[in-house]
Scaffold this motif. Structure first.
Motif, short mmCIF file in Angstrom:
data_model
loop_
_atom_site.label_atom_id
_atom_site.label_comp_id
_atom_site.label_asym_id
_atom_site.label_seq_id
_atom_site.Cartn_x
_atom_site.Cartn_y
_atom_site.Cartn_z
N CYS A 1 -26.57 10.76 -65.05
CA CYS A 1 -27.76 10.04 -64.66
C CYS A 1 -28.83 11.04 -64.22
O CYS A 1 -28.54 12.11 -63.72
N TRP A 2 -30.05 10.70 -64.38
CA TRP A 2 -31.15 11.60 -64.05
C TRP A 2 -31.83 11.14 -62.78
O TRP A 2 -31.72 10.00 -62.38
N GLN A 3 -32.52 12.06 -62.19
CA GLN A 3 -33.29 11.77 -61.00
C GLN A 3 -34.68 12.34 -61.21
O GLN A 3 -34.84 13.47 -61.67
N ALA A 4 -35.69 11.56 -60.88
CA ALA A 4 -37.06 12.03 -61.01
C ALA A 4 -37.30 13.14 -59.98
O ALA A 4 -36.94 13.01 -58.81
N ILE A 5 -37.88 14.24 -60.43
CA ILE A 5 -38.22 15.35 -59.55
C ILE A 5 -39.71 15.63 -59.71
O ILE A 5 -40.21 15.72 -60.82
N SER A 6 -40.39 15.74 -58.62
CA SER A 6 -41.83 15.98 -58.69
C SER A 6 -42.10 17.38 -59.24
O SER A 6 -41.24 18.28 -59.17
N GLU A 7 -43.28 17.55 -59.79
CA GLU A 7 -43.65 18.87 -60.31
C GLU A 7 -43.66 19.90 -59.19
O GLU A 7 -43.27 21.04 -59.37
N ARG A 8 -44.06 19.48 -58.01
CA ARG A 8 -44.09 20.40 -56.87
C ARG A 8 -42.67 20.89 -56.56
O ARG A 8 -42.45 22.08 -56.32
N ALA A 9 -41.68 19.97 -56.57
CA ALA A 9 -40.29 20.36 -56.31
C ALA A 9 -39.79 21.32 -57.39
O ALA A 9 -39.07 22.28 -57.09
N LEU A 10 -40.19 21.08 -58.63
CA LEU A 10 -39.80 21.98 -59.71
C LEU A 10 -40.41 23.36 -59.53
O LEU A 10 -39.77 24.38 -59.78
N LEU A 11 -41.67 23.40 -59.09
CA LEU A 11 -42.33 24.68 -58.86
C LEU A 11 -41.62 25.46 -57.75
O LEU A 11 -41.43 26.67 -57.86
#
Length: 186
Positions: A1-11
């Motif tokens: 299953c996937w979880q949405a991750i904000s672009e800020r968290a990815l950065l």
């Protein structure tokens, strides 16, 4: 299953992967460029044989806009973003008094009903386009009007629905810049 991750968290995650000595020397623009490149790697993309334009990824599930049915989220659908609303099958646009009042003030002529106002219908189409998944055509929308007519409010409404992490803003001048358009990726 996937979880949405904000672009800020990815950065933040990408910055942690960089050697600490190089991290302070690596500009944020370079990290954003890397993130955008990673998003388009074929290995990370789900190959959908037929994009399903009728599906919208809402907070409470995947909505089929034709049948108005909500189903569970599934990674194989390939959504890369979750829209910022919960679908309510019983909600009607005609029962949205604040939205209707805003549209009447910003777009309606006194001699025209709101439902037949082409600007109102165009606004709904623009919002729908921004919510659609799998569209391959490109679009560019320009809002033109007198000061305080609601142009910024329309943009804030769209940003709220699709999520700020899925929005990019560039001035007309920046669009002509050699490197700035990379910010429009995704």
């Amino acid at each position: 299953c996937w979880q949405a991750i904000s672009e800020r968290a990815l950065l933040v995650w990408l910055r942690k992967l960089i050697d600490p000595e190089l991290s302070s020397e690596t500009p944020l623009s370079r990290i954003k460029e890397t993130l955008n490149s990673l998003k388009y790697l074929p290995e990370l993309q789900n190959n959908l044989s037929q994009p399903q334009y009728n599906l919208v990824n809402a907070k409470n599930g995947v909505v089929d806009i034709n049948s108005k049915q909500v189903s569970a989220k599934a990674p194989e659908l390939g959504f890369t973003a979750e829209l910022n609303f919960k679908f309510n099958n019983s909600a009607q646009l005609s029962n949205a008094p604040y939205f209707k009042k805003f549209v009447c003030c910003a777009f309606s002529n006194a001699d025209e009903s709101i439902e037949s106002n082409y600007k109102y219908l165009l606004l709904l189409q623009i919002i729908g386009y921004c919510m659609a998944f799998g569209l391959t055509s490109k679009a560019f929308f320009t809002l033109i009007g007198v000061s305080n007519a609601g142009k910024s409010l329309v943009l804030k409404l769209i940003e709220y629905i699709v999520g700020a992490e899925n929005c990019s803003y560039l001035s007309m001048r920046d669009l002509g810049d050699k490197f700035k358009p990379i910010e429009l990726a995704n």
